[in-house]
Every structure is written in structure tokens, then in C-alpha cells.
Write an enzyme that holds these catalytic residues in place. Structure first.
Site, PDB file in Angstrom:
ATOM      1  N   ARG A  56      26.584  23.676  18.208  1.00  0.00           N
ATOM      2  CA  ARG A  56      26.018  22.794  17.172  1.00  0.00           C
ATOM      3  C   ARG A  56      25.360  21.565  17.807  1.00  0.00           C
ATOM      4  NH1 ARG A  56      30.562  22.038  12.807  1.00  0.00           N
ATOM      5  NH2 ARG A  56      28.925  20.922  11.683  1.00  0.00           N
ATOM      6  N   GLN A  92      29.520  13.057   5.148  1.00  0.00           N
ATOM      7  CA  GLN A  92      30.500  14.035   5.625  1.00  0.00           C
ATOM      8  C   GLN A  92      29.942  14.727   6.869  1.00  0.00           C
ATOM      9  OE1 GLN A  92      32.431  16.314   2.053  1.00  0.00           O
ATOM     10  NE2 GLN A  92      30.342  15.812   1.473  1.00  0.00           N
ATOM     11  N   ILE A  94      28.320  15.450  10.557  1.00  0.00           N
ATOM     12  CA  ILE A  94      28.615  14.967  11.919  1.00  0.00           C
ATOM     13  C   ILE A  94      27.351  14.875  12.756  1.00  0.00           C
ATOM     14  CG2 ILE A  94      30.990  15.833  11.848  1.00  0.00           C
ATOM     15  CD1 ILE A  94      30.090  18.247  13.500  1.00  0.00           C
ATOM     16  N   ASP A  95      26.185  15.190  12.132  1.00  0.00           N
ATOM     17  CA  ASP A  95      24.928  15.069  12.881  1.00  0.00           C
ATOM     18  C   ASP A  95      24.492  13.602  12.885  1.00  0.00           C
ATOM     19  OD1 ASP A  95      23.544  16.463   9.931  1.00  0.00           O
ATOM     20  OD2 ASP A  95      23.109  14.426  10.599  1.00  0.00           O
ATOM     21  N   HIS A 110      33.850  12.237   8.541  1.00  0.00           N
ATOM     22  CA  HIS A 110      34.401  13.399   9.243  1.00  0.00           C
ATOM     23  C   HIS A 110      34.116  13.348  10.733  1.00  0.00           C
ATOM     24  CE1 HIS A 110      34.364  15.825   5.225  1.00  0.00           C
ATOM     25  NE2 HIS A 110      35.354  14.947   5.292  1.00  0.00           N
ATOM     26  N   CYS A 118      39.172  10.965  24.016  1.00  0.00           N
ATOM     27  CA  CYS A 118      40.088  11.333  25.095  1.00  0.00           C
ATOM     28  C   CYS A 118      41.529  11.272  24.592  1.00  0.00           C
ATOM     29  CB  CYS A 118      39.920  10.386  26.287  1.00  0.00           C
ATOM     30  SG  CYS A 118      41.060  10.758  27.638  1.00  0.00           S
ATOM     31  N   GLY A 176      23.625  16.781  -1.657  1.00  0.00           N
ATOM     32  CA  GLY A 176      23.761  17.929  -0.754  1.00  0.00           C
ATOM     33  C   GLY A 176      25.185  18.263  -0.375  1.00  0.00           C
ATOM     34  N   THR A 177      26.090  18.194  -1.350  1.00  0.00           N
ATOM     35  CA  THR A 177      27.476  18.566  -1.047  1.00  0.00           C
ATOM     36  C   THR A 177      28.021  19.454  -2.161  1.00  0.00           C
ATOM     37  OG1 THR A 177      29.719  17.757  -0.545  1.00  0.00           O
ATOM     38  CG2 THR A 177      28.383  16.411  -2.049  1.00  0.00           C
ATOM     39  N   LEU A 202      20.803  21.052  -4.399  1.00  0.00           N
ATOM     40  CA  LEU A 202      19.878  22.188  -4.604  1.00  0.00           C
ATOM     41  C   LEU A 202      20.138  22.867  -5.936  1.00  0.00           C
ATOM     42  CD1 LEU A 202      17.648  23.857  -3.204  1.00  0.00           C
ATOM     43  CD2 LEU A 202      19.433  25.365  -2.317  1.00  0.00           C
TER      44      LEU A 202
HETATM   45  C1  BV8 Z   1      42.885  15.281   4.526  1.00  0.00           C
HETATM   46  C2  BV8 Z   1      34.587  18.837  10.293  1.00  0.00           C
HETATM   47  C3  BV8 Z   1      45.004  14.252   4.471  1.00  0.00           C
HETATM   48  C4  BV8 Z   1      33.282  18.459  10.831  1.00  0.00           C
HETATM   49  C5  BV8 Z   1      35.256  19.244   8.025  1.00  0.00           C
HETATM   50  C6  BV8 Z   1      46.347  21.348   3.178  1.00  0.00           C
HETATM   51  C7  BV8 Z   1      46.646  20.550   4.267  1.00  0.00           C
HETATM   52  C8  BV8 Z   1      45.941  19.387   4.545  1.00  0.00           C
HETATM   53  C9  BV8 Z   1      44.890  19.029   3.732  1.00  0.00           C
HETATM   54  C10 BV8 Z   1      44.583  19.861   2.691  1.00  0.00           C
HETATM   55  C11 BV8 Z   1      45.291  21.001   2.367  1.00  0.00           C
HETATM   56  N1  BV8 Z   1      44.744  21.572   1.261  1.00  0.00           N
HETATM   57  C12 BV8 Z   1      43.698  20.840   0.865  1.00  0.00           C
HETATM   58  C13 BV8 Z   1      43.596  19.809   1.711  1.00  0.00           C
HETATM   59  C14 BV8 Z   1      42.618  18.805   1.714  1.00  0.00           C
HETATM   60  C15 BV8 Z   1      41.499  19.311   2.627  1.00  0.00           C
HETATM   61  C16 BV8 Z   1      40.514  20.034   1.743  1.00  0.00           C
HETATM   62  O1  BV8 Z   1      39.809  19.397   1.011  1.00  0.00           O
HETATM   63  N2  BV8 Z   1      40.501  21.371   1.801  1.00  0.00           N
HETATM   64  C17 BV8 Z   1      39.596  22.103   0.921  1.00  0.00           C
HETATM   65  C18 BV8 Z   1      39.033  23.301   1.650  1.00  0.00           C
HETATM   66  C19 BV8 Z   1      40.343  22.469  -0.342  1.00  0.00           C
HETATM   67  N3  BV8 Z   1      40.923  18.134   3.237  1.00  0.00           N
HETATM   68  C20 BV8 Z   1      41.335  17.738   4.446  1.00  0.00           C
HETATM   69  O2  BV8 Z   1      42.106  18.355   5.158  1.00  0.00           O
HETATM   70  C21 BV8 Z   1      40.791  16.392   4.876  1.00  0.00           C
HETATM   71  N4  BV8 Z   1      41.864  15.594   5.336  1.00  0.00           N
HETATM   72  O3  BV8 Z   1      42.978  15.602   3.375  1.00  0.00           O
HETATM   73  O4  BV8 Z   1      43.815  14.545   5.181  1.00  0.00           O
HETATM   74  C22 BV8 Z   1      45.790  13.374   5.349  1.00  0.00           C
HETATM   75  C23 BV8 Z   1      46.286  12.193   4.813  1.00  0.00           C
HETATM   76  C24 BV8 Z   1      47.026  11.376   5.619  1.00  0.00           C
HETATM   77  C25 BV8 Z   1      47.272  11.730   6.956  1.00  0.00           C
HETATM   78  C26 BV8 Z   1      46.755  12.913   7.480  1.00  0.00           C
HETATM   79  C27 BV8 Z   1      46.014  13.751   6.690  1.00  0.00           C
HETATM   80  C28 BV8 Z   1      39.801  16.538   6.034  1.00  0.00           C
HETATM   81  C29 BV8 Z   1      38.550  17.198   5.552  1.00  0.00           C
HETATM   82  C30 BV8 Z   1      37.505  17.221   6.672  1.00  0.00           C
HETATM   83  C31 BV8 Z   1      37.490  18.562   7.295  1.00  0.00           C
HETATM   84  N5  BV8 Z   1      36.372  18.636   8.258  1.00  0.00           N
HETATM   85  N6  BV8 Z   1      34.379  19.439   9.000  1.00  0.00           N
HETATM   86  C32 BV8 Z   1      32.403  19.640  11.039  1.00  0.00           C
HETATM   87  O5  BV8 Z   1      32.814  20.565  11.741  1.00  0.00           O
HETATM   88  O6  BV8 Z   1      31.281  19.584  10.514  1.00  0.00           O
HETATM   89  S1  BV8 Z   1      34.929  19.827   6.456  1.00  0.00           S
HETATM   90  C33 BV8 Z   1      33.348  20.453   6.256  1.00  0.00           C
HETATM   91  O7  BV8 Z   1      33.149  20.520   4.821  1.00  0.00           O
HETATM   92  C34 BV8 Z   1      32.279  19.539   6.762  1.00  0.00           C
HETATM   93  O8  BV8 Z   1      32.757  18.288   7.208  1.00  0.00           O
HETATM   94  C35 BV8 Z   1      31.418  19.313   5.535  1.00  0.00           C
HETATM   95  O9  BV8 Z   1      30.806  18.094   5.603  1.00  0.00           O
HETATM   96  C36 BV8 Z   1      32.442  19.374   4.468  1.00  0.00           C
HETATM   97  C37 BV8 Z   1      31.905  19.465   3.069  1.00  0.00           C
HETATM   98  O10 BV8 Z   1      30.945  20.503   3.029  1.00  0.00           O
HETATM   99  P1  BV8 Z   1      29.498  20.158   2.428  1.00  0.00           P
HETATM  100  O11 BV8 Z   1      28.906  19.069   3.241  1.00  0.00           O
HETATM  101  O12 BV8 Z   1      29.615  19.943   0.978  1.00  0.00           O
HETATM  102  O13 BV8 Z   1      28.690  21.488   2.760  1.00  0.00           O
HETATM  103  P2  BV8 Z   1      28.686  22.839   1.917  1.00  0.00           P
HETATM  104  O14 BV8 Z   1      28.055  23.886   2.755  1.00  0.00           O
HETATM  105  O15 BV8 Z   1      30.049  23.089   1.352  1.00  0.00           O
HETATM  106  O16 BV8 Z   1      27.718  22.504   0.673  1.00  0.00           O
HETATM  107  C38 BV8 Z   1      26.341  22.263   0.920  1.00  0.00           C
HETATM  108  C39 BV8 Z   1      25.708  21.875  -0.407  1.00  0.00           C
HETATM  109  O17 BV8 Z   1      24.346  21.544  -0.172  1.00  0.00           O
HETATM  110  C40 BV8 Z   1      25.732  22.987  -1.442  1.00  0.00           C
HETATM  111  O18 BV8 Z   1      26.128  22.447  -2.687  1.00  0.00           O
HETATM  112  C41 BV8 Z   1      24.263  23.453  -1.511  1.00  0.00           C
HETATM  113  O19 BV8 Z   1      23.893  23.836  -2.819  1.00  0.00           O
HETATM  114  C42 BV8 Z   1      23.537  22.194  -1.118  1.00  0.00           C
HETATM  115  N7  BV8 Z   1      22.239  22.438  -0.475  1.00  0.00           N
HETATM  116  C43 BV8 Z   1      21.899  23.450   0.352  1.00  0.00           C
HETATM  117  N8  BV8 Z   1      20.607  23.293   0.744  1.00  0.00           N
HETATM  118  C44 BV8 Z   1      20.153  22.159   0.162  1.00  0.00           C
HETATM  119  C45 BV8 Z   1      21.179  21.604  -0.620  1.00  0.00           C
HETATM  120  N9  BV8 Z   1      21.041  20.478  -1.340  1.00  0.00           N
HETATM  121  C46 BV8 Z   1      19.822  19.870  -1.284  1.00  0.00           C
HETATM  122  N10 BV8 Z   1      18.779  20.344  -0.558  1.00  0.00           N
HETATM  123  C47 BV8 Z   1      18.910  21.479   0.169  1.00  0.00           C
HETATM  124  N11 BV8 Z   1      17.856  21.931   0.883  1.00  0.00           N
END
Ligand code: BV8
Length: 228
Positions: A56, A92, A94-95, A110, A118, A176-177, A202
Site C-alpha cells: 500500500r 480514517q 492512512i494515506d 487510524h 518502534c 466516502g465512508t 457514492l
Molecule cells: C476500538 C487500519 C476500542 C488502517 C482500520 C471487538 C473487539 C474490539 C473492537 C471491536 C469489536 N467489535 C467491534 C469493535 C469495534 C471495531 C469495529 O468497529 N469493528 C467493526 C468491523 C464492527 N473498532 C475497532 O476495533 C476500533 N478500535 O474500538 O477500540 C478500544 C477502547 C479502549 C482501548 C482499546 C481499544 C479500531 C478501528 C480501526 C481499525 N483499523 N484500518 C488501514 O489498514 O487502513 S479499519 C478500516 O475501515 C480503515 O481504517 C477504514 O478507514 C475503515 C472504515 O472503512 P471506510 O473508510 O468506510 O471504507 P469502506 O471501504 O468501508 O467504505 C468506502 C465508502 O466509500 C463506501 O461507502 C463507498 O460507497 C464509498 N465510495 C467508494 N467510491 C467512492 C465513494 N464515495 C465517494 N466517491 C467515490 N468515488
């Protein structure tokens, strides 16, 4: 000026050529989230995680900010010194496309692809090339580097600052999320009631009905239109 919080996700970078996560053919259809985006996955197979983020990082090197990134930077410029977060961009992503478009008052909740952390000395060096298990930390020399990225189950960054801005904002815009990942997906709840909420995506996300206004279409079309 109206106080505004803008949240962006992978969709805003899609037209710069970077994959989203959950669209067809997206990142989570190419690789298992559990293997590359959790501390457990890193502990199990750190080389697989290095490869995932090295790929990436190389893709990002050939990507450019698009009209949506530039429109947000133009909007921010109207806020002048903005010392009180009257304009706050929360991504959200990382770019570094927001930075390269000129955005300044920006937090990466994120983490950042172009930064490592480190595990020995805590240094967070800027990093643009590949990282491997034997890559030494530029500060302490130990090979204990991991991506400076928030994985699932890890605490997102800058949450106090984001919460404060959400409490005080007049307008909240999500761009875009898919509103799948928390706590970001919950921000609209925190802004509703005292702020105008707008979704620019989108297609309507699963959260669309929670917003006062929604506009659908590619970010490079609907974001400049919203800003101007
Ligand atoms: C937390 C890393 C608590 C970077 C990412 C069990 C255990 C622990 C936590 C949980 C659990 N169950 C649930 C949770 C919470 C969990 C969570 O939400 N899980 C989900 C799956 C249910 N969250 C976490 O774990 C978070 N931490 O809760 O911590 C805590 C509290 C105290 C102490 C300790 C801990 C951490 C979440 C972060 C995870 N890291 N990525 C990387 O590798 O990139 S998540 C990943 O999803 C990315 O970061 C990304 O940013 C994020 C969201 O995705 P989107 O950006 O929305 O992208 P997606 O593809 O989904 O959607 C794109 C959209 O764009 C679409 O709607 C599409 O229609 C649209 N689109 C497409 N093209 C276009 C467009 N729009 C406009 N124009 C276009 N051209």
C-alpha cells in the site's frame, strides 16, 4: 464562522486510484482483515503485515490528491489560523493525500501509512519505503518497528480532540465512508441534535437515514459542489 467537523473514509481516495475496503474487489476481498489489521495477526505473521503495508505504501507513491481533497483544503483555507479547531478534518484514511492537497488541521484517527512505531523506544519515524522484520529503528537501532496504524481492537488516535470538536460543531460532514467501523461510524450520533449533518457518498451508506442531508455521487463531483 460555522464550526465544522469533516470525517473522511476510503471513498475520498478512490478516484486517486487507491482501493476502498468493502466495495466489490476492495481490500477486504483481497486479504483477511484478521491477518493484517489486528495485533493478533501481526503477532502470528508479522511478515504478512509488512507485505500488506509495503504494497500500500508503494501504491500511495503513485497516487495524487483528487478534486475532493483539494476542495477540502480550499474550504479550510477560509478559516484562517483556525487555532480553536473551528475547522477539523478527521480522516480514517492512512494515506497522505489530504496533506498533499494542502489540508493542515487534520487528524489521522487510524494512524498513518507513512509512519512506523518502534516497540522498543516508542519513536515514530516518517517512512516511505518498505519495512521488514530486520529493519532497524533509526532512533535506537533495534529491529522492533511496526506500522504506526490503529488495528482492530486498538484505541483510535486523537479521540479527545475529536470528541471536543464534535460537541462544539455546527456542521458534521461524512465523506466516502461506509459507516461500518466504530467509533467513527458513531460520530453522526454525537453531532446530531446540535449540528447539521451531511453525508457525501457514492451511494447512501447504512447510516444515511441518520443524516439531515445526503448527496450521492463520486467525491470529485459532490465534494467541490458542497464546498462551493
Ligand atoms: C476500538 C487500519 C476500542 C488502517 C482500520 C471487538 C473487539 C474490539 C473492537 C471491536 C469489536 N467489535 C467491534 C469493535 C469495534 C471495531 C469495529 O468497529 N469493528 C467493526 C468491523 C464492527 N473498532 C475497532 O476495533 C476500533 N478500535 O474500538 O477500540 C478500544 C477502547 C479502549 C482501548 C482499546 C481499544 C479500531 C478501528 C480501526 C481499525 N483499523 N484500518 C488501514 O489498514 O487502513 S479499519 C478500516 O475501515 C480503515 O481504517 C477504514 O478507514 C475503515 C472504515 O472503512 P471506510 O473508510 O468506510 O471504507 P469502506 O471501504 O468501508 O467504505 C468506502 C465508502 O466509500 C463506501 O461507502 C463507498 O460507497 C464509498 N465510495 C467508494 N467510491 C467512492 C465513494 N464515495 C465517494 N466517491 C467515490 N468515488
Amino acid at each position: 464562522m460555522e464550526r465544522i467537523v469533516i470525517l473522511t473514509g476510503a471513498g475520498i481516495s478512490r478516484e486517486s486510484g487507491l482501493d476502498t475496503f468493502r466495495d466489490e474487489g476492495g481490500i477486504w476481498s483481497q486479504v483477511r482483515l484478521e491477518d493484517v489489521c489486528t495485533p493478533e495477526g501481526f503477532a502470528r505473521n508479522p511478515e504478512a503485515v509488512d507485505d500488506f503495508y509495503n504494497r500500500r505504501r508503494r501504491e500511495l507513491a503513485t497516487a495524487e490528491p483528487n478534486a475532493a481533497h483539494h476542495a477540502l483544503a480550499e474550504l479550510e483555507a477560509a478559516y484562517g489560523d483556525n487555532t480553536d479547531d473551528a475547522f477539523l478534518l478527521v480522516t480514517q484514511n492512512i494515506d497522505d493525500l489530504h496533506e498533499r492537497a494542502g489540508s493542515k488541521n487534520l487528524v489521522h484517527m487510524h494512524g498513518e501509512l507513512l509512519r512506523l512505531r518502534c516497540l522498543n523506544c516508542g519513536a515514530t519515524p516518517h517512512w516511505t519505503t518498505d519495512c521488514h522484520r530486520d529493519t532497524p529503528c533509526p532512533s535506537c537501532g533495534r529491529p522492533r518497528l511496526r506500522p504506526d496504524i490503529v488495528w482492530f481492537g486498538e484505541m483510535p488516535m486523537h479521540m479527545d480532540r475529536i470528541q471536543r470538536a464534535l460537541e462544539q460543531c455546527d456542521t458534521f460532514v461524512a465523506i466516502g465512508t461506509s459507516a461500518t467501523v466504530y467509533p467513527a461510524a458513531g460520530f453522526v450520533h454525537e453531532a446530531s441534535g446540535h449540528a447539521r449533518t451531511v453525508e457525501l457518498n457514492l451511494v447512501p451508506s447504512g447510516n444515511a437515514t441518520l443524516f439531515d442531508e445526503i448527496a450521492s455521487g463520486p467525491a470529485t463531483t459532490i465534494v467541490p459542489r458542497f464546498v462551493r
